[in-house]
Scaffold this motif. Structure first.
Motif, mmCIF file in Angstrom:
data_model
loop_
_atom_site.group_PDB
_atom_site.id
_atom_site.type_symbol
_atom_site.label_atom_id
_atom_site.label_comp_id
_atom_site.label_asym_id
_atom_site.label_seq_id
_atom_site.Cartn_x
_atom_site.Cartn_y
_atom_site.Cartn_z
ATOM 1 N N ARG C 121 98.410 -0.751 -12.620
ATOM 2 C CA ARG C 121 99.698 -1.598 -12.173
ATOM 3 C C ARG C 121 100.996 -1.037 -13.222
ATOM 4 O O ARG C 121 101.880 -0.679 -12.764
ATOM 5 C CB ARG C 121 99.640 -2.955 -12.274
ATOM 6 C CG ARG C 121 100.989 -3.823 -11.677
ATOM 7 C CD ARG C 121 100.711 -5.256 -12.024
ATOM 8 N NE ARG C 121 101.822 -6.022 -11.750
ATOM 9 C CZ ARG C 121 102.691 -6.517 -12.581
ATOM 10 N NH1 ARG C 121 102.852 -6.035 -13.772
ATOM 11 N NH2 ARG C 121 103.806 -7.255 -11.914
ATOM 12 N N GLU C 141 111.395 5.028 0.528
ATOM 13 C CA GLU C 141 110.652 3.798 0.829
ATOM 14 C C GLU C 141 109.172 4.027 0.286
ATOM 15 O O GLU C 141 108.491 2.883 -0.099
ATOM 16 C CB GLU C 141 110.563 3.619 2.222
ATOM 17 C CG GLU C 141 111.847 2.961 2.732
ATOM 18 C CD GLU C 141 111.872 1.656 2.147
ATOM 19 O OE1 GLU C 141 111.043 0.897 1.903
ATOM 20 O OE2 GLU C 141 113.117 1.267 1.437
ATOM 21 N N PHE C 144 108.986 2.575 -3.161
ATOM 22 C CA PHE C 144 108.811 1.062 -3.286
ATOM 23 C C PHE C 144 107.695 0.571 -2.821
ATOM 24 O O PHE C 144 107.061 -0.417 -3.372
ATOM 25 C CB PHE C 144 110.049 0.541 -2.376
ATOM 26 C CG PHE C 144 111.325 0.865 -2.759
ATOM 27 C CD1 PHE C 144 112.029 1.899 -2.924
ATOM 28 C CD2 PHE C 144 111.866 -0.435 -3.399
ATOM 29 C CE1 PHE C 144 113.122 2.053 -3.405
ATOM 30 C CE2 PHE C 144 113.384 -0.402 -3.981
ATOM 31 C CZ PHE C 144 113.922 1.035 -4.013
ATOM 32 N N ALA C 145 107.076 1.090 -1.611
ATOM 33 C CA ALA C 145 105.559 0.438 -1.191
ATOM 34 C C ALA C 145 104.691 0.805 -1.983
ATOM 35 O O ALA C 145 103.910 -0.105 -2.441
ATOM 36 C CB ALA C 145 105.431 1.376 0.006
ATOM 37 N N ARG C 148 105.088 -2.372 -4.468
ATOM 38 C CA ARG C 148 104.605 -3.484 -3.750
ATOM 39 C C ARG C 148 103.130 -3.638 -3.746
ATOM 40 O O ARG C 148 102.477 -4.801 -3.760
ATOM 41 C CB ARG C 148 105.353 -3.599 -2.522
ATOM 42 C CG ARG C 148 106.805 -3.660 -2.502
ATOM 43 C CD ARG C 148 107.417 -4.090 -1.044
ATOM 44 N NE ARG C 148 108.840 -3.970 -1.275
ATOM 45 C CZ ARG C 148 109.642 -3.259 -0.865
ATOM 46 N NH1 ARG C 148 109.237 -2.167 0.078
ATOM 47 N NH2 ARG C 148 111.045 -3.019 -0.945
ATOM 48 N N GLY C 151 101.934 -5.436 -6.324
ATOM 49 C CA GLY C 151 102.174 -6.685 -6.627
ATOM 50 C C GLY C 151 103.621 -7.173 -7.102
ATOM 51 O O GLY C 151 104.070 -8.223 -7.358
ATOM 52 N N PHE C 152 104.540 -5.793 -7.243
ATOM 53 C CA PHE C 152 105.844 -5.879 -7.597
ATOM 54 C C PHE C 152 106.656 -6.553 -6.744
ATOM 55 O O PHE C 152 106.636 -5.921 -5.478
ATOM 56 C CB PHE C 152 106.282 -4.796 -8.060
ATOM 57 C CG PHE C 152 105.768 -4.395 -9.547
ATOM 58 C CD1 PHE C 152 105.965 -4.811 -10.801
ATOM 59 C CD2 PHE C 152 104.749 -3.423 -9.423
ATOM 60 C CE1 PHE C 152 105.450 -4.360 -11.971
ATOM 61 C CE2 PHE C 152 104.032 -2.816 -10.544
ATOM 62 C CZ PHE C 152 104.547 -3.184 -11.670
ATOM 63 N N GLY C 153 107.268 -7.623 -6.984
ATOM 64 C CA GLY C 153 108.541 -7.982 -5.921
ATOM 65 C C GLY C 153 109.744 -7.332 -6.259
ATOM 66 O O GLY C 153 110.012 -6.535 -7.000
ATOM 67 N N ASP C 154 110.744 -7.457 -5.232
ATOM 68 C CA ASP C 154 112.092 -7.078 -5.167
ATOM 69 C C ASP C 154 112.552 -7.068 -6.586
ATOM 70 O O ASP C 154 113.175 -6.126 -6.912
ATOM 71 C CB ASP C 154 112.837 -7.453 -3.899
ATOM 72 C CG ASP C 154 112.317 -6.603 -2.613
ATOM 73 O OD1 ASP C 154 111.379 -5.846 -2.545
ATOM 74 O OD2 ASP C 154 112.834 -7.192 -1.889
ATOM 75 N N ASP C 156 111.554 -7.505 -9.642
ATOM 76 C CA ASP C 156 110.822 -6.969 -10.427
ATOM 77 C C ASP C 156 111.113 -5.257 -10.292
ATOM 78 O O ASP C 156 111.571 -4.649 -11.251
ATOM 79 C CB ASP C 156 109.295 -6.984 -10.240
ATOM 80 C CG ASP C 156 108.833 -8.307 -10.235
ATOM 81 O OD1 ASP C 156 109.405 -9.229 -10.927
ATOM 82 O OD2 ASP C 156 107.703 -8.444 -9.446
ATOM 83 N N ILE C 157 111.324 -4.922 -9.003
ATOM 84 C CA ILE C 157 111.831 -3.407 -8.825
ATOM 85 C C ILE C 157 113.182 -3.349 -9.128
ATOM 86 O O ILE C 157 113.305 -2.120 -9.874
ATOM 87 C CB ILE C 157 111.441 -3.185 -7.438
ATOM 88 C CG1 ILE C 157 109.981 -3.286 -7.096
ATOM 89 C CG2 ILE C 157 112.139 -1.613 -7.206
ATOM 90 C CD1 ILE C 157 109.641 -3.123 -5.419
#
Lengths: 197, 197, 197, 197, 197, 197
Positions: C121, C141, C144-145, C148, C151-154, C156-157
């Motif tokens: 991770r 995208e 970002f995928a 995710r 387990g990273f959320g928006d 966190d990103i």
């Protein structure tokens, strides 16, 4: 503009001194556009190369194709921007705006085609074009497959590759000659045309 | 524009939901510009970062400097283009055109600053900025000497470096958020303003 | 060290000459750390920029987050190494070792995060950060995928992107100013602290 | 460390199973250093290559030279960092700190040799080494002249080039095998040795 | 050839002045090949390095392997071309043509291995070798998996990596010394050998 | 060669199906060379583009010039190698060997022109060509000055730039079409021609 750079590092011929066929072509474009794009004057320094250049240009851009006229200009703008070619980005950006009736599209594609208001199919087309421009030796089956998945046929793919290749030539000539874009191009297609009286 | 992308990958807050100081700043810019540049809305997603961002922005751009306001915008446009940041090229291109009263300059600098209608001193400034943007670890005495030869003082050089560094941050935020430039920016500074009645 | 380089290419202000709020912040960090990290002195050359810099820093690093404090420092070390920024690698390497209680981790991440003793991770987090640092215009995208999927959320990103962007600014300022890391940083977190008497 | 990666992607032989000459060399280095650096165990997977590797190593590093032992290690650290080789940066960083009695120098050279506390002559030496590492095909007379201007002779230049070339090999083997640096290296040369009782 | 460059930037020893073992090796290769490849003369400038170099060479190339002798030469030609090493491309191109009895193959692999008349398994082998040559720090499990999918075992993969690493050393020595390929190499393997009387 | 790749990814027309002018040109080259170079067949897929391509080719290569015919081929080989274009390196390498009566020169220039047996003037010519090929946007006055210092005139410089630009187009078409070099090219110019009986 008093301090503006000249339109070419090489001598630019007078219209009167040009061979008849070249002068005719230039007068025709002037008639149609209202001005003579500098690429005609700069390349007229070498008449035989001028003739071959525009024959190639016409063969690629006037030919019926699965790509629209606007899509061909997208390829030109994206790859010319990748080559940092001022003349081609500015001149073909104008044409692109006009063909697509989309005043924002040329700036978007020139800076970052991923962020442009175009379709996923058009983004795939530009991904391929940029790979041909930058790393043609690595173009592989997977790149062709990506285009076919968007419905491009073999002749369309030739068009994408050939337009990229031809404007790679054009970009290098424009940068080496310091070909100056006509001031007229910068605003074309950004504002609605005044209705004819 | 129906198919246009949203202005951010993250949620964009309603003006009514924002802290008072942020809402006030946004209303002030709207009053002045006639619209709210999207950077204000996108970054307002994180109020503390918004405040720090604009404090930094103002510290750099409002400070008296040996660089003109237009020259600062040249740095922003050139380095944002090197980072392929659509928002910053389009928005600051508009500001640059207005400050310099030069409708062609932003496109020229975005595509290839070597070919732009700017002075040799300004080209040297942009060479330094682009080196800071791309290879800051290799910035060396010779780079400082090249600037001093054009009359830049130490505080001017700090300005060039710091503006480049700050907009490097801004470029990365804009690209990661897919920050969309307002349509208004594209045409600003390209045509004479209508005289006020 | 007699032959050591100065801590900045620009003048470094005396503590006594600084505005009260800046002096207070510097004295507080000295109280806590036992020494004044040079970044405080070097940036104090420009008080308004200093204030904005540390406001931004605090907004990003003190905020509650899905990233641990150690993970934020991993991002800083990895991206600062990619930018060859001596000050940031050395200073934040120290902080990383202390937060993670892992004396080897900073050197591993600075040289090659693929080989570091961190989780998959965390490697995905650093892959994203390095893409933002080097090629932010190409963040897509799929990137970002990939986050995710770990387990990273928006939010966190946003944190990963914004910390990378901010330290990209910091790296460029540190390299341009030739900001010298304090000697103390090099050993911090490598050896157990002596127990307090 | 329970979660630490293994020391090689390939099997690591038992000391008892090794040919006598290789076992003897390993025991000798263990006697001298207090531990067996993993490079000996990882490369012992292929005894003939092990013998050639260390013969080459000794030919380059034990030979009398116009470069000091510390300068040879500077070359190794700088070029190994350019190749992002964890084992070589960590292990030779330790040796460099010890030879130069300079606890900060390895981190400085690994991150950015321009900012290291070394002489201009040593920086020129590392500039040449990095060019050999990255662009050996472009090494030209001007590069040799730059070294001669700092007093390097032809045999010194061969040493710089050959050490760079050999550790380029070593870096690639270490990265492909995922050779893990011994934990002991990280702290060596950073703290004064305890006096012998 | 009167204007040809010398075979090395460094002095080339006379055969008579060399240590007995080195002279014997050189005479043996001359007996076998009909000429002395310049690499033997150029590296003989440093006898201990010469011995280690050829011991390493033999350990890698004479060892039984899942790679054919021709495949090992493909690796050498592809990675040497990536390093723009004239000596190694020309000399090992000759050996490759002879081993594979394929007069076109060396030029194909040197220019673009994707277009060469080799198997998909061999192309995967060269993809891995080129990644080790250019980006060894990024070699990852996926790269190993791609080789295993083509039937390469762990020892084969070591061979690919180690041959690439060793010729990376060789390429750098050849370029720094300006090692000149013997004229004889250029034509070897391109035309059928005259039958022995 | 049974397993050899086809000569193009696209259909290759039968000679009988071609327009008369194209068939005549192809028959003429066959008469002169003894075989039909595949570029003629591959590009004949699009007759109009074929005509423009060869008109451009002839305009550049048949024109009187300050560059010798061999020098023009040097430019083609060097830039085609930089673009990893197999067809152009192999086919024009043959022509270069024949024009220069120098069997080694094409391989030298394709791998590393710095090491080739050519004059300093010719190396400067290739330096310029490679800059046009790779970084045409950065071509600057200093690059022109370097050529003039070797006696190149303005028309010669146009020739260097234009030949580079045209073969950049050719390289991209050849790589995208996977244009296969005829086997005959590989050996041409490497061995003395048999005297005519």
């Amino acid at each position: 503009m008093g301090t503006a750079a000249p339109i070419s590092r090489w001598p630019v011929p007078e219209l009167a001194d040009l061979p008849e066929d070249i002068r005719a072509r230039i007068l025709a474009v002037q008639e149609k556009s209202g001005f003579v794009p500098n690429v005609f004057l700069v390349l007229a320094h070498r008449p035989d190369e001028f003739r071959a250049f525009f024959a190639y240009h016409d063969a690629l851009l006037l030919r019926p194709s699965g790509l629209s006229k606007g899509e061909k200009e997208m390829i030109i703008v994206a790859t010319s921007a990748a080559n940092s070619c001022l003349y081609c980005v500015v001149a073909h950006g104008a044409v692109l705006r006009i063909y697509e009736k989309a005043p924002l599209i040329a700036d978007q594609i020139a800076v970052n085609h991923h962020k442009a208001d175009i379709t996923p199919r058009q983004k795939a087309m530009l991904d391929f074009a940029l790979k041909v421009s930058r790393d043609s030796a690595d173009v592989a089956e997977a790149d062709f497959a990506a285009l076919r998945a968007h419905g491009f046929g073999d002749e369309d793919i030739w068009d994408i590759g050939a337009i990229t290749a031809f404007f790679g030539l054009s970009n290098r000539m424009a940068s080496v000659t310091s070909m100056r874009p006509n001031d007229e191009f910068y605003l074309m297609g950004r504002v609605p045309r005044a209705p004819k009286a």
